[in-house]
Design a protein around this motif. Structure first.
Motif: not given
Length: 349
Positions: A230-236, A255-259, A324-326, A329-337
């Motif tokens: 989980r990172t930046d409010g998403h399951t990634l 990428l698998c973002v929130d399933g 970062t990954v995108r 749908d254009g959602t950019r996700i900050a990836v932290e650890r």
């Protein structure tokens, strides 16, 4: 969409009746849809690799059939300095291991996979992959070199609607690979080492599957990276590949973002130091910027094997991804650890 690869939406056979690659099988899907009806002996490779991680330790199980030998293993790592690291690998000449199904082992409708004696001794390894109503059950047993018993008992959940990447990589009509890479799957259970129990029951326990079926060239080199959390409010879930797909028109990047899966058709730019793989790596999509990650390793699982026709040079680094990954749908996700791995493998088989 960030790929021009063809999306497959219905069941398909991997091979034609004569064993060549079926052109209708070339493409990718959001769920495993291929039946790996492989033919021929000598270049056929089948495997199931599961890795289950927590913030403090991980366990990986492998069941493989490489035609001329079977190779099955249990690997356990505690991340703390001086923490436990153990690996037991059983090499079975003649491929006298488990029969691996044409579909993903442990999935609904697939036969159970069981290899090794119920009470393994010496360097033998027992691995079980079974379908259960709650998901895929993973069990394993072995002894450490000091004869300490190791037992693995984990359940990998199958969340409704969770998507994964399945793709065919075609070198030619006679040489090709079907792989299903499944990331960010919740898991639970425990591992026992002697009288000590390692807990895999937290909300941050994640499983990754590498399911492979294909007919390979004699020598090959690849990069593979994966991470879940989980990172930046998403399951990634992050799935990254390199080298072995060049020139085929297919990639194993997603990428698998929130399933929900975002397929990436662009080849990745991998940068690392082969002479010092514990230095930070970078993995990027050079054209689109959809992936811009730095991987910082904390441990190298270094494997050097020479076993007759088999030679394996592997640096599998465990560590954390930042950047970062995108999504599509254009959602950019900050990836932290984000915990995962990156590997550099050279194989002769």
């Amino acid at each position: 969409m960030t790929t021009f690869e063809r999306e497959i939406t219905g069941p398909v056979d991997l091979c034609l009746p004569d064993g060549r690659l079926d052109p209708a099988a070339v493409g990718w899907s959001r769920t495993p849809l291929h039946r790996a009806n492989l033919r021929g002996w000598g270049r056929t490779k089948r495997w199931e690799y599961w890795c289950v991680t927590t913030p403090t330790h991980l366990v990986a199980l492998t069941v493989s059939d490489l035609d001329f030998l079977a190779l099955n293993s249990v690997y356990l790592l505690e991340y703390a300095p001086g923490g436990l690291e153990l690996e037991r690998t059983a090499i079975l000449p003649g491929g006298l291991g488990a029969r691996l199904p044409e579909t993903v082992a442990g999935s609904p409708g697939a036969p159970d996979v069981v290899t090794g004696p119920a009470r393994p001794t010496g360097g033998k390894v027992r691995v079980e992959i079974r379908d259960e109503p709650g998901g895929t059950r993973l069990r394993a047993r072995c002894l450490t070199p000091e004869r300490v018993p190791v037992e693995v008992d984990l359940l990998v959940a199958r969340p409704a609607g969770h998507e994964s990447l399945s793709v065919v990589v075609p070198w030619s009509s006679r040489r090709f690979q079907y792989t299903s890479k499944q990331t960010a799957l919740p898991a639970s259970g425990r591992v026992r080492v002697g009288g000590e129990f390692l807990d895999f029951d937290g909300d941050d326990t994640w499983a990754v599957l590498d399911h492979g079926r294909g007919r390979w060239p004699r020598t090959v080199r690849w990069n593979w990276g994966a991470a879940s959390g989980r990172t930046d409010g998403h399951t990634l879930g992050v799935q990254l590949g390199g080298q072995w797909t060049l020139g085929t028109g297919s990639t194993e990047n997603a990428l698998c973002v929130d399933g929900r899966l975002s397929k990436i058709g662009e080849e990745l730019d991998w940068r690392w130091s082969p002479s010092d793989p514990l230095r930070p790596w970078t993995v990027r999509t050079p054209l689109t910027g959809q992936v811009d990650l730095t991987f910082t390793p904390f441990h190298n699982r270094r494997v050097r094997t020479e076993a007759g026709a088999l030679a394996n040079r592997t640096d599998q680094l465990f560590g954390h991804y930042d950047g970062t990954v995108r999504a599509d749908d254009g959602t950019r996700i900050a990836v932290e650890r984000l915990l995962g791995w990156a590997e550099d493998v050279r194989m002769r088989w």
